[in-house]
Structures are given as C-alpha cells and as structure tokens.
Design an enzyme around this catalytic site. Sequence first.
Site, PDB file in Angstrom:
ATOM      1  CD  GLN A 314      -2.705   1.548   0.270  1.00  0.00           C
ATOM      2  OE1 GLN A 314      -3.051   0.652  -0.494  1.00  0.00           O
ATOM      3  NE2 GLN A 314      -3.138   2.792   0.152  1.00  0.00           N
ATOM      4  CD  GLU A 315       2.998   3.580   3.756  1.00  0.00           C
ATOM      5  OE1 GLU A 315       3.324   4.535   3.030  1.00  0.00           O
ATOM      6  OE2 GLU A 315       2.399   3.719   4.830  1.00  0.00           O
ATOM      7  CB  SER A 316       6.570   1.603  -1.736  1.00  0.00           C
ATOM      8  OG  SER A 316       6.803   0.240  -1.377  1.00  0.00           O
ATOM      9  CE1 TYR A 441      -0.884   3.260   4.314  1.00  0.00           C
ATOM     10  CE2 TYR A 441      -1.707   2.398   6.399  1.00  0.00           C
ATOM     11  CZ  TYR A 441      -0.675   2.565   5.498  1.00  0.00           C
ATOM     12  OH  TYR A 441       0.559   2.035   5.775  1.00  0.00           O
TER      13      TYR A 441
END
Length: 466
Positions: A314-316, A441
């Site tokens: 999800q971050e990168s 998120y």
Amino acid sequence: MSFFRIILAVLAAAAALVLPFKLVNWAETRPLSGSLRTPADPNALRAGVMVHPTIYYVDPNGEAAGLEYDLISAFAQTQHRSIALKTYPTPDAARLALMRGEIDVVTMGVSADGMSATEVATRARYQESGWVLLNSPQKFTPKSFAELLPKRVVVSSRIFSHPQMAEIRRRNAGITFVEDERHDDEALIAAVGDDDVQYAIVEEDTFNASRHFHYDAQRAFTVQPALSRVWLFAHKDMKLRDEAEAFLTRITRDGQIARVLDRYFGFPQRVSPMDIDIFSERVNSVLPRYRMWFQQAQETYGIEWRLLAAVSYQESHWNADATSPTGVRGIMQFTEDTAKRYNVDRLDPRSSILGGARYLSELKRDGLAARIQEPDKTWLALAAYNIGLGHIENARILTQRAKKNPDMWPDVRRHLPMLAKPDVAAQFKLGPCRCNMPVDYVESVRAYYDVLLRLEPPYQPKLRAG
C-alpha cells in the site's frame, strides 16, 4: 496448572502476537482460539454447519473460521461446553438432522421463514443479508429479471428452497431457475466471473465475503431485501434457545458483534479489480525478493509478515526506490525525521522493512491504550502509521463523545473523517487533517492482506537449539 494447559497458554500467546486478526473478546468467555471440537464429549454442543465463506471454513493458517463458527463457539463457551460440528450440504439437510435429534442447533445463517412446528428460532437481529443477482462481466448487466438474456439463472442451494425464492420463481415463470448442484457458493461466484455461468443468485453477504477473490463477478440488482439470520433449535429445547437468544442479544447490545462482522464484512471494496489483478501478479514476480525480510521482521517485532507486506504494498507497491511528492521514501515510505529516529536507511529495503515493523509494533505496544483488543488495536495502529497517533487519539475522543466505543475500529472509522472539518478540528491542538485518507489506507491494507492470506502460507520460525 498442568503441563498441557501451560503449552496451550504459550501457543495462544504466540497466536495473539502474530495473528492479531484472529482474536475476539467475548467478555466472560475465553478467546475463540481456545475452542475445541470434541465429538466424543457427551456434553458437547452439537451444531449443524456447512462449509461456506460466512459460516464455517478452515482458513489459510489451518484454523477454523467463519461468522457462524465464531458465534456458536463463543456461545458454547458461555455454556461451559465443547463444540461438536457436523457439516451438511444444505440448510434443509441440517434441519432434517435437527428434527431427528442428531444435532442441537442449526447455525447456518438461515432465516426463520418456513419453519416447521418442531423448530424454534432466535429473534436477536445479529446479522441480516439480502440476495443479489450476479452477472458475468461478458454479459449485459440487467436491472431486473425482465432484462435477462438468456433466461436461465443458477441459484445458491442455500436459498433455492426458501419460500421467498418460490415466490420469485412464481412471479418470473418465463425464467428457468436451477439449483447449484455443487452446493458451493464460492465456486458459483467464481463461475460467474469466469463466464461459465451467465447469471446467479447468491446471498449478498456471501458475495461481500468473497469480493477480493472473485472480483470479476458483477452485482446486477437486489433480488430479495435483507432477511434476519437466526439459529434454529428443536421445539423441546426452548431453554437452550432462550440462552442462545440472551447471548446473541447481549453481544449485539454491547457492540461485540460489530467486531466479528467487521472481520468478515466490514471493509468495503476500496481496491479495484484491476488493482487486485496487478497485486496478485506482483505477489509472484516482486514479493519473493523481499519475503525473507518481511519474515525476519515478524520474528523480531511480532508483526505478522503478510500484514507487513500488505502495508508495504500500500505504501510503495514494493518499490524500494519509491519517492512521494511529500518527500517520504523507500519501500515503507519513511519521512526523513522518522527514519532518523529509527536509524533507518530509507533506500535499503531490509532496513526500511525492519524499521516499519518496529514502528508499527511500538504504535501498538506504547502508543495505544493497553485495554484495546485485537484486531482493533492493529487497525488503529495502521491508521496511526498513516496519519499520526495524535489524530487517531483525537478521533477516539470524538467517538467517545458520540457515546460509541473509542476502542473499536468500526466506531472510530466513522468519526475519523470529521477531523477534516475546520470547526471540529479546531477543538484539538493538531488542527484539521485529511482524515478520510487513513480510513481508505486501512481498508486497502486489509484488502491486500486478505488476498495474501490465501496466496501465501504463514511463516513458522524454526526452533533454535540451546
């Protein structure tokens, strides 16, 4: 305490450390992970279930799961009884077994419609579900039965004999409704997505529970409005029915049921089918180069490796060189200040993964109140990882002011976006935030985690000698 009980306690503690999504608190009951199925016990509560995404199944960790399984196991614990499960292909088969005295209760998510004089049902509204028509992505999406071409629909065996289904067949005599002979709703949904079945009717909560795995099947329209789920008992077992009624009423009133429903149905489809398709491909092509470090982070900090991998994606999208417009960098997207605090080299994926696991574990251990239970503590910690602990604490204050539970993610999730309003945020030192963002998120991480639980096995660290 016997040696056997000590071993069980150690195993339960280990499960709580690395499998946060599994545990549910039932007030006076023990964790569900302690439930045992012991058919040889003459005092066991004999429950009729079926293998089904919303009822009972064995999850990718080899553990029993399912909404109805969780509930009937917890009820058995309040009765100080073990649980003996017997599976049936359809609700009708289980009801026949109940009539014969072979089981004590049918916990298959049925409704009370069409009950016989030999059955009694609970009345607590612990869960409801309607029925939906699904169509293949290759077919036109109808808005009513009148628009169906070809006029053939496969119906879940769970609802084919339901009185409401009989009425639907009567009103739509020009359509051929056939029962799913496999008695497998998940396979039926997959067949619709693969265009092997053009149209199907299934329960809406079943479709929701499978949404991240069979995302090609499309929801066309509602066939039947929501019906209340019930447990069925033999008429002679009124006392047991009343005790079950009291149990379901209590967990519904005190909010415990919300935690269980959130586990199976609570997070919406934040991630598109195309995103899931790309993610599944990268699980095979990209994840292997980082898997060892995610597993090392689990060993070191107790964060289940697939959850950490979902956070990282999800971050990168597992890009070790990723840099955002706001300056966060690396596979776990650290700010420069946080990277310095945790001594993380942002562009070294191993350093970033271990630093992210440490940060998340500290948010859970030190940042959030000890009384907050799992899985809520994990979801709240993920929101704090995204937006900062201060905003999460402010959202918990808003939740408490609204007389909701500030320790439960489903309640806090509804109040977080209010902090984007200047007049609300003005009540707090931190001011406004983009607090829709952490809700999206967390739910996206949960969607990726859901997929990883099926695609990747759990990590079992090897025992070290000495």
